[in-house]
Write a protein that holds these residues in place. Structure first.
Motif, PDB file in Angstrom:
ATOM      1  N   PHE A 125       0.820  -1.203   0.000  1.00  0.00           N
ATOM      2  CA  PHE A 125       0.000   0.000   0.000  1.00  0.00           C
ATOM      3  C   PHE A 125       0.854   1.253   0.000  1.00  0.00           C
ATOM      4  CE2 PHE A 125      -2.240  -3.367   2.158  1.00  0.00           C
ATOM      5  CZ  PHE A 125      -3.477  -3.339   1.559  1.00  0.00           C
ATOM      6  N   VAL A 126       0.353   2.298  -0.637  1.00  0.00           N
ATOM      7  CA  VAL A 126       0.857   3.657  -0.537  1.00  0.00           C
ATOM      8  C   VAL A 126      -0.358   4.571  -0.589  1.00  0.00           C
ATOM      9  CG1 VAL A 126       3.129   3.185  -1.572  1.00  0.00           C
ATOM     10  CG2 VAL A 126       1.243   3.934  -3.027  1.00  0.00           C
ATOM     11  N   ALA A 127      -0.157   5.841  -0.268  1.00  0.00           N
ATOM     12  CA  ALA A 127      -1.267   6.794  -0.298  1.00  0.00           C
ATOM     13  C   ALA A 127      -0.741   8.166  -0.687  1.00  0.00           C
ATOM     14  CB  ALA A 127      -1.940   6.865   1.067  1.00  0.00           C
ATOM     15  N   PHE A 128      -1.678   9.033  -1.065  1.00  0.00           N
ATOM     16  CA  PHE A 128      -1.334  10.429  -1.285  1.00  0.00           C
ATOM     17  C   PHE A 128      -2.526  11.287  -0.914  1.00  0.00           C
ATOM     18  CE2 PHE A 128      -2.955   9.021  -5.394  1.00  0.00           C
ATOM     19  CZ  PHE A 128      -3.810  10.047  -5.769  1.00  0.00           C
ATOM     20  N   SER A 129      -2.224  12.502  -0.482  1.00  0.00           N
ATOM     21  CA  SER A 129      -3.271  13.481  -0.199  1.00  0.00           C
ATOM     22  C   SER A 129      -3.770  14.010  -1.532  1.00  0.00           C
ATOM     23  CB  SER A 129      -2.695  14.628   0.633  1.00  0.00           C
ATOM     24  OG  SER A 129      -3.638  15.666   0.730  1.00  0.00           O
ATOM     25  N   ASN A 130      -5.056  14.212  -1.639  1.00  0.00           N
ATOM     26  CA  ASN A 130      -5.614  14.710  -2.896  1.00  0.00           C
ATOM     27  C   ASN A 130      -5.254  16.169  -3.144  1.00  0.00           C
ATOM     28  OD1 ASN A 130      -6.681  12.168  -3.030  1.00  0.00           O
ATOM     29  ND2 ASN A 130      -8.814  12.810  -2.961  1.00  0.00           N
ATOM     30  N   THR A 131      -4.607  16.814  -2.158  1.00  0.00           N
ATOM     31  CA  THR A 131      -4.193  18.205  -2.329  1.00  0.00           C
ATOM     32  C   THR A 131      -2.716  18.331  -2.686  1.00  0.00           C
ATOM     33  OG1 THR A 131      -3.708  18.442   0.031  1.00  0.00           O
ATOM     34  CG2 THR A 131      -5.940  19.018  -0.697  1.00  0.00           C
ATOM     35  N   GLY A 132      -2.025  17.214  -2.882  1.00  0.00           N
ATOM     36  CA  GLY A 132      -0.604  17.264  -3.200  1.00  0.00           C
ATOM     37  C   GLY A 132      -0.174  16.064  -4.009  1.00  0.00           C
ATOM     38  N   THR A 133       1.117  15.952  -4.212  1.00  0.00           N
ATOM     39  CA  THR A 133       1.646  14.850  -5.017  1.00  0.00           C
ATOM     40  C   THR A 133       2.585  13.941  -4.240  1.00  0.00           C
ATOM     41  OG1 THR A 133       3.465  16.247  -5.793  1.00  0.00           O
ATOM     42  CG2 THR A 133       1.465  16.173  -7.167  1.00  0.00           C
ATOM     43  N   GLU A 134       2.858  14.261  -2.965  1.00  0.00           N
ATOM     44  CA  GLU A 134       3.759  13.435  -2.177  1.00  0.00           C
ATOM     45  C   GLU A 134       3.143  12.068  -1.889  1.00  0.00           C
ATOM     46  OE1 GLU A 134       6.267  13.545   2.007  1.00  0.00           O
ATOM     47  OE2 GLU A 134       5.205  15.325   1.342  1.00  0.00           O
TER      48      GLU A 134
ATOM     49  N   GLN B  44      -1.442  -5.245  12.482  1.00  0.00           N
ATOM     50  CA  GLN B  44      -0.922  -4.381  11.433  1.00  0.00           C
ATOM     51  C   GLN B  44      -0.906  -5.136  10.112  1.00  0.00           C
ATOM     52  OE1 GLN B  44       2.706  -2.258  12.196  1.00  0.00           O
ATOM     53  NE2 GLN B  44       2.205  -2.002  14.361  1.00  0.00           N
ATOM     54  N   LEU B  45      -1.073  -4.378   9.053  1.00  0.00           N
ATOM     55  CA  LEU B  45      -1.065  -4.960   7.718  1.00  0.00           C
ATOM     56  C   LEU B  45       0.052  -4.302   6.925  1.00  0.00           C
ATOM     57  CD1 LEU B  45      -2.509  -6.869   5.748  1.00  0.00           C
ATOM     58  CD2 LEU B  45      -3.980  -4.957   5.111  1.00  0.00           C
ATOM     59  N   GLY B  46       0.960  -5.086   6.412  1.00  0.00           N
ATOM     60  CA  GLY B  46       2.041  -4.561   5.579  1.00  0.00           C
ATOM     61  C   GLY B  46       1.875  -5.069   4.175  1.00  0.00           C
ATOM     62  N   SER B  47       2.942  -5.544   3.600  1.00  0.00           N
ATOM     63  CA  SER B  47       2.873  -6.174   2.288  1.00  0.00           C
ATOM     64  C   SER B  47       2.827  -7.680   2.506  1.00  0.00           C
ATOM     65  CB  SER B  47       4.071  -5.776   1.434  1.00  0.00           C
ATOM     66  OG  SER B  47       5.269  -6.201   2.046  1.00  0.00           O
ATOM     67  N   GLY B  48       2.401  -8.399   1.481  1.00  0.00           N
ATOM     68  CA  GLY B  48       2.322  -9.847   1.601  1.00  0.00           C
ATOM     69  C   GLY B  48       1.819 -10.479   0.325  1.00  0.00           C
ATOM     70  N   ALA B  49       1.466 -11.748   0.434  1.00  0.00           N
ATOM     71  CA  ALA B  49       0.949 -12.504  -0.710  1.00  0.00           C
ATOM     72  C   ALA B  49      -0.158 -13.428  -0.218  1.00  0.00           C
ATOM     73  CB  ALA B  49       2.049 -13.308  -1.372  1.00  0.00           C
ATOM     74  N   LEU B  50      -1.137 -13.644  -1.081  1.00  0.00           N
ATOM     75  CA  LEU B  50      -2.268 -14.510  -0.774  1.00  0.00           C
ATOM     76  C   LEU B  50      -2.492 -15.481  -1.918  1.00  0.00           C
ATOM     77  CD1 LEU B  50      -4.811 -11.789   0.434  1.00  0.00           C
ATOM     78  CD2 LEU B  50      -3.525 -13.353   1.897  1.00  0.00           C
ATOM     79  N   GLU B  51      -2.915 -16.688  -1.581  1.00  0.00           N
ATOM     80  CA  GLU B  51      -3.335 -17.678  -2.566  1.00  0.00           C
ATOM     81  C   GLU B  51      -4.854 -17.632  -2.686  1.00  0.00           C
ATOM     82  OE1 GLU B  51      -1.209 -19.447  -4.352  1.00  0.00           O
ATOM     83  OE2 GLU B  51       0.568 -18.827  -3.235  1.00  0.00           O
ATOM     84  N   ALA B  52      -5.395 -18.170  -3.773  1.00  0.00           N
ATOM     85  CA  ALA B  52      -6.844 -18.178  -3.993  1.00  0.00           C
ATOM     86  C   ALA B  52      -7.568 -18.693  -2.759  1.00  0.00           C
ATOM     87  CB  ALA B  52      -7.186 -19.037  -5.202  1.00  0.00           C
ATOM     88  N   GLY B  53      -8.606 -17.974  -2.348  1.00  0.00           N
ATOM     89  CA  GLY B  53      -9.409 -18.350  -1.193  1.00  0.00           C
ATOM     90  C   GLY B  53      -8.930 -17.761   0.116  1.00  0.00           C
ATOM     91  N   GLN B  54      -7.758 -17.143   0.136  1.00  0.00           N
ATOM     92  CA  GLN B  54      -7.250 -16.538   1.362  1.00  0.00           C
ATOM     93  C   GLN B  54      -7.617 -15.060   1.420  1.00  0.00           C
ATOM     94  OE1 GLN B  54      -3.002 -17.396   1.019  1.00  0.00           O
ATOM     95  NE2 GLN B  54      -3.219 -18.891   2.679  1.00  0.00           N
ATOM     96  N   SER B  55      -7.712 -14.545   2.653  1.00  0.00           N
ATOM     97  CA  SER B  55      -7.892 -13.112   2.840  1.00  0.00           C
ATOM     98  C   SER B  55      -7.109 -12.687   4.068  1.00  0.00           C
ATOM     99  CB  SER B  55      -9.370 -12.742   2.963  1.00  0.00           C
ATOM    100  OG  SER B  55      -9.911 -13.262   4.150  1.00  0.00           O
ATOM    101  N   VAL B  56      -6.864 -11.399   4.151  1.00  0.00           N
ATOM    102  CA  VAL B  56      -6.150 -10.823   5.279  1.00  0.00           C
ATOM    103  C   VAL B  56      -6.820  -9.495   5.616  1.00  0.00           C
ATOM    104  CG1 VAL B  56      -4.416  -9.652   3.861  1.00  0.00           C
ATOM    105  CG2 VAL B  56      -3.857 -10.270   6.210  1.00  0.00           C
ATOM    106  N   GLU B  57      -6.862  -9.175   6.902  1.00  0.00           N
ATOM    107  CA  GLU B  57      -7.451  -7.924   7.348  1.00  0.00           C
ATOM    108  C   GLU B  57      -6.531  -7.325   8.394  1.00  0.00           C
ATOM    109  OE1 GLU B  57     -11.330  -6.688   9.942  1.00  0.00           O
ATOM    110  OE2 GLU B  57     -11.655  -8.130   8.316  1.00  0.00           O
ATOM    111  N   GLY B  58      -6.328  -6.018   8.331  1.00  0.00           N
ATOM    112  CA  GLY B  58      -5.479  -5.375   9.312  1.00  0.00           C
ATOM    113  C   GLY B  58      -5.458  -3.873   9.148  1.00  0.00           C
ATOM    114  N   ASN B  59      -4.603  -3.229   9.947  1.00  0.00           N
ATOM    115  CA  ASN B  59      -4.541  -1.779  10.019  1.00  0.00           C
ATOM    116  C   ASN B  59      -3.269  -1.235   9.397  1.00  0.00           C
ATOM    117  OD1 ASN B  59      -6.970  -1.446  11.655  1.00  0.00           O
ATOM    118  ND2 ASN B  59      -5.792  -2.453  13.249  1.00  0.00           N
ATOM    119  N   LEU B  60      -3.409  -0.088   8.753  1.00  0.00           N
ATOM    120  CA  LEU B  60      -2.297   0.681   8.203  1.00  0.00           C
ATOM    121  C   LEU B  60      -2.301   2.043   8.875  1.00  0.00           C
ATOM    122  CD1 LEU B  60      -3.167   0.223   4.432  1.00  0.00           C
ATOM    123  CD2 LEU B  60      -1.365  -0.998   5.641  1.00  0.00           C
ATOM    124  N   PHE B  61      -1.131   2.582   9.191  1.00  0.00           N
ATOM    125  CA  PHE B  61      -1.052   3.968   9.635  1.00  0.00           C
ATOM    126  C   PHE B  61      -0.291   4.750   8.585  1.00  0.00           C
ATOM    127  CE2 PHE B  61       1.069   7.594  11.437  1.00  0.00           C
ATOM    128  CZ  PHE B  61      -0.031   8.280  11.934  1.00  0.00           C
TER     129      PHE B  61
END
Length: 105
Positions: A40-49, A61-78
């Protein structure tokens, strides 16, 4: 998945909350077919950073990862965004953009 007809999935922003330092976003990612990698990445709609998640989210916490068919993951990003309308981008683990969803400010 970019360039793949075998891999597909879905994701959703379940909730978000702002504080003085940024936004915590709860996300779910599901692989419906094949193997998907995500980050994941994000940007403010008022800028380009571009903002990357910091390890300041509440557990799980949720970072980067990989999933196979039928799997899911749920978590938080700050994300250390200034409070404003923003866009959360789902990328492959290698950084290729797959999709984007709004985060209201």
């Amino acid at each position: 998945m970019p360039g793949s007809t075998q891999s597909h999935g879905r994701w959703e922003v379940l909730q978000h909350s702002w504080d003085g330092d940024g936004v915590t976003v709860r996300v779910r990612v599901t692989a419906d077919g094949g193997r998907i990698s995500y980050a994941f990445v994000a940007f403010s709609n008022t800028g380009t950073e571009v903002y990357e998640p910091l390890p300041d989210a509440p557990d799980p916490q949720l970072g980067s990862g990989a999933l196979e068919a039928g799997q899911s993951v749920e978590g938080n990003l700050f994300l250390p965004l200034p409070r404003a309308d923003a866009t959360l981008i789902l990328t492959t683990a290698q950084g290729r953009q797959m999709s984007a969803l709004p985060i209201p400010g």
